[in-house]
Scaffold this active site. Structure first.
Site, mmCIF file in Angstrom:
data_model
loop_
_atom_site.group_PDB
_atom_site.id
_atom_site.type_symbol
_atom_site.label_atom_id
_atom_site.label_comp_id
_atom_site.label_asym_id
_atom_site.label_seq_id
_atom_site.Cartn_x
_atom_site.Cartn_y
_atom_site.Cartn_z
ATOM 1 N N ASN A 191 1.014 -1.245 -0.069
ATOM 2 C CA ASN A 191 -0.080 0.220 0.017
ATOM 3 C C ASN A 191 0.981 1.195 -0.014
ATOM 4 O O ASN A 191 0.863 1.457 0.780
ATOM 5 C CB ASN A 191 -1.245 -0.352 1.358
ATOM 6 C CG ASN A 191 -1.602 0.891 1.597
ATOM 7 O OD1 ASN A 191 -1.523 1.892 0.173
ATOM 8 N ND2 ASN A 191 -2.590 1.662 2.147
ATOM 9 N N LYS A 218 0.072 4.636 -0.594
ATOM 10 C CA LYS A 218 -0.203 5.573 0.741
ATOM 11 C C LYS A 218 -0.288 6.107 -0.751
ATOM 12 O O LYS A 218 -0.304 6.145 -1.949
ATOM 13 C CB LYS A 218 0.293 5.642 1.049
ATOM 14 C CG LYS A 218 -0.305 4.715 2.306
ATOM 15 C CD LYS A 218 -0.013 4.679 4.041
ATOM 16 C CE LYS A 218 0.300 3.593 4.593
ATOM 17 N NZ LYS A 218 0.280 3.631 5.881
ATOM 18 N N HIS A 272 -8.912 1.612 4.946
ATOM 19 C CA HIS A 272 -8.175 1.543 6.073
ATOM 20 C C HIS A 272 -8.540 2.079 7.113
ATOM 21 O O HIS A 272 -9.174 3.244 6.651
ATOM 22 C CB HIS A 272 -6.886 2.232 4.827
ATOM 23 C CG HIS A 272 -5.460 2.015 5.606
ATOM 24 N ND1 HIS A 272 -5.457 3.051 6.053
ATOM 25 C CD2 HIS A 272 -4.348 0.931 5.095
ATOM 26 C CE1 HIS A 272 -4.439 2.799 6.747
ATOM 27 N NE2 HIS A 272 -3.515 1.965 6.153
ATOM 28 N N GLU A 290 -6.642 4.858 8.065
ATOM 29 C CA GLU A 290 -6.356 6.256 7.579
ATOM 30 C C GLU A 290 -7.395 7.145 6.772
ATOM 31 O O GLU A 290 -7.839 8.065 7.247
ATOM 32 C CB GLU A 290 -5.225 6.442 7.063
ATOM 33 C CG GLU A 290 -3.732 6.155 7.897
ATOM 34 C CD GLU A 290 -3.075 5.564 7.184
ATOM 35 O OE1 GLU A 290 -2.524 5.431 5.616
ATOM 36 O OE2 GLU A 290 -1.967 5.082 7.363
ATOM 37 N N GLU A 348 -4.718 -4.484 10.632
ATOM 38 C CA GLU A 348 -4.009 -3.815 10.810
ATOM 39 C C GLU A 348 -4.348 -2.805 11.947
ATOM 40 O O GLU A 348 -4.970 -1.848 12.338
ATOM 41 C CB GLU A 348 -3.769 -2.643 10.041
ATOM 42 C CG GLU A 348 -3.669 -3.038 8.268
ATOM 43 C CD GLU A 348 -3.301 -2.288 7.506
ATOM 44 O OE1 GLU A 348 -2.066 -2.806 6.595
ATOM 45 O OE2 GLU A 348 -3.594 -0.774 7.205
ATOM 46 N N GLY A 399 3.429 2.246 10.666
ATOM 47 C CA GLY A 399 3.802 3.652 10.814
ATOM 48 C C GLY A 399 4.883 3.929 11.514
ATOM 49 O O GLY A 399 5.153 5.285 12.156
ATOM 50 N N SER A 456 4.058 -1.771 10.359
ATOM 51 C CA SER A 456 5.613 -2.405 10.108
ATOM 52 C C SER A 456 6.288 -3.391 10.276
ATOM 53 O O SER A 456 6.858 -3.538 10.286
ATOM 54 C CB SER A 456 6.295 -1.353 11.890
ATOM 55 O OG SER A 456 5.380 -0.243 12.115
ATOM 56 N N GLY A 461 3.063 -0.395 4.503
ATOM 57 C CA GLY A 461 3.040 0.386 3.871
ATOM 58 C C GLY A 461 4.352 1.232 3.776
ATOM 59 O O GLY A 461 4.734 0.931 2.129
ATOM 60 N N GLY A 462 5.494 1.807 4.603
ATOM 61 C CA GLY A 462 6.593 2.113 4.237
ATOM 62 C C GLY A 462 7.615 0.850 3.561
ATOM 63 O O GLY A 462 8.295 2.219 2.350
HETATM 64 P P1 13P Z 1 3.224 0.417 7.515
HETATM 65 O O1 13P Z 1 3.543 -0.226 6.854
HETATM 66 O O2 13P Z 1 3.829 1.728 6.807
HETATM 67 O O3 13P Z 1 2.952 0.158 9.017
HETATM 68 O O4 13P Z 1 1.812 0.874 7.023
HETATM 69 C C1 13P Z 1 1.245 -0.455 7.062
HETATM 70 C C2 13P Z 1 0.531 0.042 6.247
HETATM 71 O O5 13P Z 1 -0.883 1.035 6.896
HETATM 72 C C3 13P Z 1 -0.863 -0.785 5.636
HETATM 73 O O6 13P Z 1 -1.544 -0.051 4.604
#
Ligand code: 13P
Length: 258
Positions: free
Chosen positions: A11, A13, A101, A103, A173, A179, A219, A240-241
């Site tokens: 993802n 983002k 999600h 967010e 999640e 993050g 993470s 994510g990251g």
């Molecule tokens: P991170 O892997 O950056 O923690 O993000 C997870 C996420 O929100 C994937 O949708």
């Protein structure tokens, strides 16, 4: 016991313009082998502006990575400035759509009811939803994590057929792990993913709960992917990251080799 093929999803983002996105996907594809694609399914979820470019790269280079989106609107079309419908995504050969999600829920106030309508719209256009659920740190500390997740599942999956639920993806999640660099321990992640599966059994029956794929997200990195993925009820990762760089994402996809 059903064998569930793991799904590792990136993802992105709001990261990578379409030039960077093309480069990232090409570099990633050079690092992955047919064994990797046999061992697990892979999807990338770039911003809307990149979908067409990435679709072209994946199709013209025959790269077996599924194209995914991060969000869609529940209506087919109309006066919803800035929104994109699931029908538009289907036309771009999008296969998976992330929905609910944290967010989107927290920043854009998406409710379980909206999440439910989006899931129906995604299925209507023959795509697979990745439904995200998870608790805040306060909810966890107050012992409310399971109650929160159960409500997200019951309301999010309301009125969706058992077979469809069995074919979808749910991403657990925990919000406190997104993050932050703080990953849930493999034991905590496993116990919540097992709980998600238990909820699916009560919502849609045993056979749906045996086939639904449950990802862990929060993470995930090359260093912790193998241990998380070895848990019985964890069938993949929503990253994510660490999915932004081809090298790191490839190492997560190849978790079984490390
Ligand atoms: P991170 O892997 O950056 O923690 O993000 C997870 C996420 O929100 C994937 O949708």
């Amino acid at each position: 016991m059903t064998d569930r093929k793991p799904l590792i999803s990136g993802n992105w983002k709001m990261n990578h313009n379409h030039f960077e996105a093309i480069q990232m996907v090409q570099t990633l594809s050079y690092q992955l082998s047919s064994d990797d694609y046999t061992a697990c399914d892979v999807s990338v979820h770039p911003p809307f502006t990149n979908l067409r470019s990435i679709q072209t790269v994946l199709e013209s280079d025959h790269i077996p990575i599924s194209l995914g989106a991060q969000h869609c609107h529940e209506e087919e079309k109309g006066a919803y400035t800035g929104e994109v419908s699931s029908g538009m995504l289907e036309k771009l050969n999008v296969k998976l759509v992330i929905v609910g999600h944290s967010e989107r829920r927290e920043i854009f106030n998406e409710s379980n009811e909206q999440v439910n309508s989006k899931i129906k719209a995604i299925f209507k256009h023959s795509m697979t939803p990745i439904l995200c659920v998870g608790e805040t740190i306060e909810e966890r500390e107050e012992g409310q994590a399971e109650i929160k997740v159960r409500a997200q599942l019951e309301e999010g999956l309301n009125g969706i057929g058992r077979e469809r639920i069995g074919g979808m993806v749910i991403a657990y999640e925990p919000i406190w792990a997104i993050g932050t660099g703080v990953t849930a321990t493999p034991e905590d992640a496993q116990s919540m993913c097992a709980y998600v599966r238990e909820c699916v059994t009560s919502i849609a029956g045993k056979s749906a709960s045996e086939t639904v794929r449950i990802q862990y997200g929060g993470s995930v990195k090359p260093i912790n992917a193998a241990e998380l993925m070895s848990q019985k009820d964890i069938d993949g990762a929503l990253v994510g990251g660490a999915a932004l760089e081809a090298d790191t994402f490839a190492r997560i996809i190849q978790y079984r080799l490390h």
